[in-house]
Write an enzyme that holds these catalytic residues in place. Structure first.
Site, PDB file in Angstrom:
ATOM      1  N   ASP A  50     -11.416 -36.489 -19.216  1.00 10.50           N
ATOM      2  CA  ASP A  50     -10.700 -37.473 -20.048  1.00 10.50           C
ATOM      3  C   ASP A  50     -10.986 -37.261 -21.532  1.00 10.50           C
ATOM      4  O   ASP A  50     -10.074 -37.132 -22.334  1.00 10.50           O
ATOM      5  CB  ASP A  50     -11.089 -38.896 -19.634  1.00 10.50           C
ATOM      6  CG  ASP A  50     -10.710 -39.191 -18.196  1.00 10.50           C
ATOM      7  OD1 ASP A  50      -9.684 -38.642 -17.743  1.00 10.50           O
ATOM      8  OD2 ASP A  50     -11.427 -39.939 -17.509  1.00 10.50           O
ATOM      9  N   ASP A 163     -14.201 -38.275 -44.008  1.00 18.19           N
ATOM     10  CA  ASP A 163     -12.852 -37.696 -44.136  1.00 18.19           C
ATOM     11  C   ASP A 163     -12.229 -38.343 -45.371  1.00 18.19           C
ATOM     12  O   ASP A 163     -12.299 -39.576 -45.520  1.00 18.19           O
ATOM     13  CB  ASP A 163     -12.000 -38.036 -42.907  1.00 18.19           C
ATOM     14  CG  ASP A 163     -12.416 -37.241 -41.682  1.00 18.19           C
ATOM     15  OD1 ASP A 163     -13.245 -36.325 -41.814  1.00 18.19           O
ATOM     16  OD2 ASP A 163     -11.919 -37.539 -40.588  1.00 18.19           O
ATOM     17  N   ASP A 195     -15.869 -32.898 -46.348  1.00 17.99           N
ATOM     18  CA  ASP A 195     -14.807 -32.693 -45.349  1.00 17.99           C
ATOM     19  C   ASP A 195     -14.086 -31.364 -45.572  1.00 17.99           C
ATOM     20  O   ASP A 195     -13.574 -31.098 -46.658  1.00 17.99           O
ATOM     21  CB  ASP A 195     -13.844 -33.886 -45.482  1.00 17.99           C
ATOM     22  CG  ASP A 195     -12.599 -33.779 -44.614  1.00 17.99           C
ATOM     23  OD1 ASP A 195     -12.623 -33.016 -43.633  1.00 17.99           O
ATOM     24  OD2 ASP A 195     -11.611 -34.489 -44.905  1.00 17.99           O
ATOM     25  N   HIS A 364       5.624 -36.951 -43.232  1.00 12.60           N
ATOM     26  CA  HIS A 364       4.199 -37.113 -42.973  1.00 12.60           C
ATOM     27  C   HIS A 364       3.411 -36.467 -44.097  1.00 12.60           C
ATOM     28  O   HIS A 364       3.823 -35.446 -44.648  1.00 12.60           O
ATOM     29  CB  HIS A 364       3.817 -36.449 -41.641  1.00 12.60           C
ATOM     30  CG  HIS A 364       2.341 -36.426 -41.387  1.00 12.60           C
ATOM     31  ND1 HIS A 364       1.628 -37.567 -41.104  1.00 12.60           N
ATOM     32  CD2 HIS A 364       1.429 -35.411 -41.396  1.00 12.60           C
ATOM     33  CE1 HIS A 364       0.353 -37.255 -40.940  1.00 12.60           C
ATOM     34  NE2 HIS A 364       0.209 -35.960 -41.115  1.00 12.60           N
ATOM     35  N   HIS A 368      -6.293 -35.665 -45.413  1.00 13.51           N
ATOM     36  CA  HIS A 368      -7.463 -34.862 -45.807  1.00 13.51           C
ATOM     37  C   HIS A 368      -7.218 -34.134 -47.122  1.00 13.51           C
ATOM     38  O   HIS A 368      -6.098 -33.737 -47.434  1.00 13.51           O
ATOM     39  CB  HIS A 368      -7.789 -33.849 -44.712  1.00 13.51           C
ATOM     40  CG  HIS A 368      -8.176 -34.483 -43.409  1.00 13.51           C
ATOM     41  ND1 HIS A 368      -9.465 -34.841 -43.110  1.00 13.51           N
ATOM     42  CD2 HIS A 368      -7.427 -34.838 -42.341  1.00 13.51           C
ATOM     43  CE1 HIS A 368      -9.498 -35.380 -41.893  1.00 13.51           C
ATOM     44  NE2 HIS A 368      -8.274 -35.398 -41.413  1.00 13.51           N
TER      45      HIS A 368
END
EC number: 3.1.-.-
Length: 555
Positions: A50, A163, A195, A364, A368
């Protein structure tokens, strides 16, 4: 501890050489502070698994030293392992308002919320945790309430960016805290951890407002219903969808369990501004003209059971695509998900929808930092030592090169792997051994009980199937009373392979005869002979190696 003997250790337990399952331990003396506690999703070869979490054996071995866990933000790769780790470690968890609300919901879902100590913080707060003094610094990311950390130790200050990106026009008006980073740089920073996710991208990452402009353009042109899939956690994106829908007099409904949960949580804590009457139940949309409706959905990654994927397959009980619908997939495919997303896009086009996805500029933007933002933080903080984090190995190397270009000596840059211990004094840094690190596989309620042997068996079952040989032997004489019977699952279709299976039964009888001649009555030896004989025969006939499971009963 003498001044020149003081040292602080950084021990990555996850998040280096990979994307996800972020976990970093900072140790000074007999105190450990943990930053983040995340998961990652399984690769294709982890059949049936999972989720994957960091191996936290090191923390369990030193449980008396662990003073707390600080969570930088509410993404799964930073909070997802908490329900498992907190069962074994009863330590306080520190985080911002939204982060703790998401953690709380996750712990309740797993049924282990009782007794967990959650302590809320906000940017510019300072906390004393053991020998560490921790400052929380606001940064921009694709989820609200993200904080970077300045951890002041007796050896020096460690800065962890979390991040981040630098967004000059954030949706909530909370701009990246340049002042605090510059102030820390002026006072002197021992180690910077930064990051590395977008280090391969030149320039700057675009502002979240760019997406709002794209939404406005698409909404203005859309003739019928609009369906937008995005990451549930990106509430700034959700806010822009709701604001644009209100501007164009459209009602909004939310589908997908994680999206419904996050929207409810964000509403409860006041992080979403929803004009009255704009948000409605999905059932109410059926009574409205399609050109007055918007659906916000999960499924931007093509997940098989998500709302958008079921809509695309025409498998959703309430929503059906009709020609003229506009679908926006407002997310980039995570590496490995490209095929799933492409299949979903194809199915939507087949049903007559106009689809805007990642190939279209502006639906989109990343959360980052790209190269120029990473350089800016390095220039502001001016660290003595640099440790790139949060990225695959090539990303860490490229981030290291970026730091070198900005004047950090190569010997002061540490590209580490999970489990490698980095030790720093005021003057020098070194690698000093390793601790246990790796991955724990979660399958159902099992934590770490699926290992290499189980995965190997699953792989074999998936590739060549299973053959079960059942026979009954006499306790007194050892002769065959019944059988052998052969059951095939995933190997051959029995009705079309009767001849093969009859021959296989004959091979089993031959193996039993040999055992009988040698007076072998040990079951494990008999089973081994059956397995070897049958395996060789089946490979010669089919070029397949099914798993062979002999079952012997005695009467």
């Amino acid at each position: 501890m003498a001044e020149n003997e003081r040292k602080v250790s950084l021990i990555p337990l996850g998040g280096l050489g990979e994307i996800g399952k972020n976990m970093m331990a900072i140790r000074y003396g007999n105190s450990i502070l943990v930053i983040d506690c995340g998961l990652t999703f399984p690769e294709d070869e982890l059949l049936g698994v999972d989720v994957v979490i960091p191996d936290y054996t090191y923390l369990l071995e030193n449980r008396q030293m662990v003073k707390g866990i600080i969570v930088t933000h509410g993404h799964e790769d930073h909070i997802g392992a908490l329900p498992y780790v907190l069962k074994d470690l009863n330590v306080p968890v520190y985080g911002t308002k939204l982060t703790l609300a998401l953690i709380q919901a996750k712990l309740k879902e797993q049924g282990n919320f009782n007794g967990v100590r959650l302590q809320q913080v906000k940017p510019r707060d300072t906390l004393k945790i053991g020998p560490f003094r921790v400052e929380f610094i606001h940064v921009s990311h694709s989820i609200a309430d993200t904080v970077a950390l300045a951890i002041h130790t007796p050896v020096g200050t460690i800065v962890h960016t979390s991040d981040f990106k630098i967004d000059y026009t954030p949706i909530d008006g909370e701009v990246f805290d340049f002042y605090k980073f510059a102030e820390l740089g002026e006072k002197g920073v021992l180690v910077l951890m930064s990051d590395s996710t977008n280090v391969e991208r030149p320039g700057f990452t675009m502002s979240e407002r760019v997406v709002g402009g794209t939404f406005d353009e698409v909404f203005r042109r859309a003739r019928e219903r609009i369906i937008i899939a995005s990451f549930a956690s990106n509430i700034h994106r959700v806010q822009q969808i709701i604001s644009t829908a209100y501007k164009y007099n459209r009602k909004v409904a939310v589908v997908g369990r994680s999206m419904v949960n996050v929207v409810n949580i964000a509403q409860e804590i006041g992080y979403l501004n929803i004009p009255e009457g704009t948000l409605v139940e999905l059932s109410e949309l059926a009574h409205l003209p399609k050109n007055q409706t918007v659906i916000i959905s999960t499924g931007s990654q093509g997940e098989p059971m998500s709302a958008l994927t079921r809509i695309a397959r025409n498998d959703h009980r309430q929503i059906e695509i009709v020609p003229g619908d506009t679908v926006i997939i407002s997310a980039l495919p995570i590496p490995g998900n490209e095929k799933l997303v492409a299949r979903t896009v194809d199915q939507l086009f087949k049903q007559g929808a106009d689809v805007y996805h990642e190939a279209v500029e502006g639906v989109h933007v990343s959360g980052h930092a790209s190269q120029e933002e990473l350089k800016l933080v390095l220039s502001l903080v001016k660290p003595k030592f640099f440790v790139p984090v949060h990225g695959e190995y090539r990303m860490l190397i490229k981030h290291a090169r970026l730091a070198e270009e900005l004047g950090i000596p190569p010997e002061n840059i540490f590209v580490a792997e999970n489990g490698q211990v980095m030790e720093f004094t005021r003057e020098e840094g070194n690698f000093n051994g390793r601790v246990t690190a790796g991955r724990l596989l979660i399958d159902g309620l099992g934590v770490g009980d699926v290992g290499n042997i189980v995965l190997r068996d699953r792989k074999q079952l998936a590739q060549d199937g299973l053959l079960i040989v059942v026979l009954t032997l006499s306790k007194e004489t050892g002769s065959v009373v019944a059988g052998p019977d052969i059951i095939s699952r995933g190997f051959v279709y029995v009705r079309e392979s009767e001849e093969l299976l009859d021959e296989a039964k004959e091979r089993v009888r031959q193996a039993l005869d040999k055992c009988s001649e040698r007076k072998v009555n040990d079951w494990s030896t008999i089973k081994g002979n059956i397995r070897d004989n049958l395996s060789k025969f089946l490979y010669e006939k089919t070029r397949r190696r099914p798993m062979i499971l002999p079952i012997i009963m005695e009467v």
